[in-house]
Each structure stands twice: as C-alpha cells, then as structure tokens.
Motif scaffolding. Structure first.
Motif, short mmCIF file in Angstrom:
data_model
loop_
_atom_site.label_atom_id
_atom_site.label_comp_id
_atom_site.label_asym_id
_atom_site.label_seq_id
_atom_site.Cartn_x
_atom_site.Cartn_y
_atom_site.Cartn_z
N GLN A 122 17.10 40.86 90.55
CA GLN A 122 16.47 42.17 90.72
C GLN A 122 15.26 42.31 89.81
OE1 GLN A 122 18.27 45.69 91.64
NE2 GLN A 122 18.95 44.62 93.46
N ASP A 123 15.43 41.81 88.59
CA ASP A 123 14.36 41.84 87.61
C ASP A 123 13.17 41.02 88.11
OD1 ASP A 123 13.55 42.90 85.26
OD2 ASP A 123 14.39 41.33 83.98
N ALA A 124 13.48 39.84 88.62
CA ALA A 124 12.43 38.93 89.08
C ALA A 124 11.68 39.50 90.28
CB ALA A 124 13.04 37.57 89.45
N LEU A 125 12.39 40.27 91.10
CA LEU A 125 11.77 40.79 92.32
C LEU A 125 11.04 42.12 92.10
CD1 LEU A 125 14.49 39.98 95.00
CD2 LEU A 125 12.44 38.68 94.40
N LYS A 126 11.21 42.65 90.89
CA LYS A 126 10.53 43.90 90.56
C LYS A 126 9.02 43.73 90.77
CE LYS A 126 13.06 46.03 87.17
NZ LYS A 126 13.36 46.03 85.74
N GLY A 127 8.44 44.64 91.49
CA GLY A 127 7.00 44.57 91.66
C GLY A 127 6.53 43.59 92.70
N THR A 128 7.46 42.90 93.35
CA THR A 128 7.05 42.02 94.44
C THR A 128 7.41 42.69 95.76
OG1 THR A 128 9.18 40.90 94.61
CG2 THR A 128 7.59 39.96 93.07
N GLY A 129 6.77 42.27 96.82
CA GLY A 129 7.12 42.79 98.14
C GLY A 129 6.28 43.97 98.55
N GLU A 130 6.22 45.01 97.69
CA GLU A 130 5.52 46.24 98.10
C GLU A 130 4.07 45.99 98.48
OE1 GLU A 130 7.13 46.09 95.17
OE2 GLU A 130 8.79 47.52 95.30
N ALA A 131 3.43 45.10 97.75
CA ALA A 131 2.00 44.87 97.96
C ALA A 131 1.69 44.38 99.36
CB ALA A 131 1.48 43.87 96.93
N SER A 132 2.67 43.75 100.01
CA SER A 132 2.41 43.21 101.33
C SER A 132 2.48 44.25 102.43
CB SER A 132 3.41 42.08 101.64
OG SER A 132 4.71 42.60 101.65
N GLY A 133 2.92 45.49 102.09
CA GLY A 133 3.02 46.55 103.09
C GLY A 133 1.66 46.91 103.64
N ALA A 134 1.56 47.05 104.96
CA ALA A 134 0.27 47.32 105.61
C ALA A 134 -0.24 48.71 105.24
CB ALA A 134 0.40 47.18 107.11
N SER A 135 0.69 49.61 104.88
CA SER A 135 0.28 51.00 104.62
C SER A 135 -0.10 51.23 103.17
CB SER A 135 1.41 51.96 105.03
OG SER A 135 2.57 51.64 104.29
N ALA A 136 -0.17 50.15 102.40
CA ALA A 136 -0.46 50.29 100.97
C ALA A 136 -1.83 50.90 100.72
CB ALA A 136 -0.35 48.94 100.28
N HIS A 137 -2.75 50.63 101.64
CA HIS A 137 -4.09 51.17 101.50
C HIS A 137 -4.49 51.95 102.75
CE1 HIS A 137 -4.74 48.97 97.80
NE2 HIS A 137 -4.20 47.92 98.39
N PRO A 138 -4.10 53.24 102.82
CA PRO A 138 -4.33 54.02 104.04
C PRO A 138 -5.80 54.16 104.40
CG PRO A 138 -3.51 55.41 102.23
CD PRO A 138 -3.39 53.98 101.80
N SER A 139 -6.69 54.02 103.44
CA SER A 139 -8.12 54.16 103.76
C SER A 139 -8.57 52.96 104.55
CB SER A 139 -8.93 54.31 102.47
OG SER A 139 -8.77 53.15 101.67
#
Ligand code: ZN
Length: 150
Positions: A133-150
């Motif tokens: 869980q510690d290792a995966l912290k901060g990974t994954g989210e960045a790949s979401g297509a909606s991360a940058h709605p602009s």
C-alpha cells in the motif's frame, strides 16, 4: 486436516519463497519492519501502463511474514494498481476476521486463515501488504484521463 494443508502451503512459501530477489528495473520500492517480531520486508514493483508487471521482495523474519510476502508477489503480479489496492484492503479485512475469503480472489492466501486466531501474528501476515500500500501511494491516479479537465 485442513490446518495441516494450510501449514504446508505456508512452509512451502517460507522455504522456497517466490520472487525473492532484487528488481533492478523497479518503479517503486518500499521497506517496512515489524519490531514486535523482527520481520523486515522490502517490496519492489515494476509498473507498466498502470499494472504491476513484476513484483519481487527481499527480507527476513518469521515464516508467516515471509510466506505472506511470497504469496503477495504471486497474487498481485499482472493486476492493475487499483486491483492490487483492493486485494490489499480485502486481505486486511480477512485478517481482521470481518471478511470471509473468496477462494477465486484469494487463492493460496487462504492458507493464512489460521493466523486470524492469533492476534499477535496478524501484523506479521499484514506487513507485506502494508508495504505494498505504501509503495502504491501516489501511483495510478496520474494515469486517469480526467486528471486535467482543461
Ligand atoms: Zn513475524
């Protein structure tokens, strides 16, 4: 009978740990220890397109902690980061005795069921999953297509 079978699975992973090695190409590495028992686990994972392409561990400690880490590397390899997080959460609930393990999801991890009866050993079984869980912290989210709605 069943308990003996479980014990054998755990001892087999302890004596012949799977994926116990360094991982030079690791994307993330994390280390934690369990001072109560002297267990020490380092996990290495190579992430590829949001998936755990390869997972290895290094460490030392009791049979429960090492077997759990060995099983973890086999259980989460090939899974997406989200799936690995989910399994990690479910494993914790399983160890707390609040989740009846599903054999399809847990596979050999079910062998750790006996640990639930020994609260002092639960930390041993959960250690590798804490590191994950510690290792995966901060990974994954960045790949979401909606991360940058602009
Ligand atoms: Zn231990």
């Amino acid at each position: 009978m069943l308990d003996d079978l479980y014990k054998e699975v755990i001892l087999d992973h302890y004596k012949s740990p799977r994926n116990k090695r360094e991982l030079a190409e690791a994307t993330v590495s994390c280390q934690q220890n369990n001072p109560l028992c002297g267990d020490d686990i380092t996990l290495h994972a190579r992430l590829d397109d949001g998936r755990l392409a390869e997972v290895t561990f290094e460490g030392q400690g009791c049979s429960i902690s090492q077997a759990s880490a060995s099983m973890l590397t086999e259980s989460v390899a090939g899974k997406s980061v989200d799936e690995a997080r989910e399994l990690s959460d479910d494993f914790r609930s399983f160890m707390q005795g609040v989740l009846e393990p599903d054999e399809d999801e847990f596979g050999e991890l079910i062998a750790l069921k006996g640990v639930v009866k020994y609260p002092v050993r639960i930390k041993c079984a959960v250690l590798a999953w804490d590191v994950l869980q510690d290792a995966l912290k901060g990974t994954g989210e960045a790949s979401g297509a909606s991360a940058h709605p602009s």
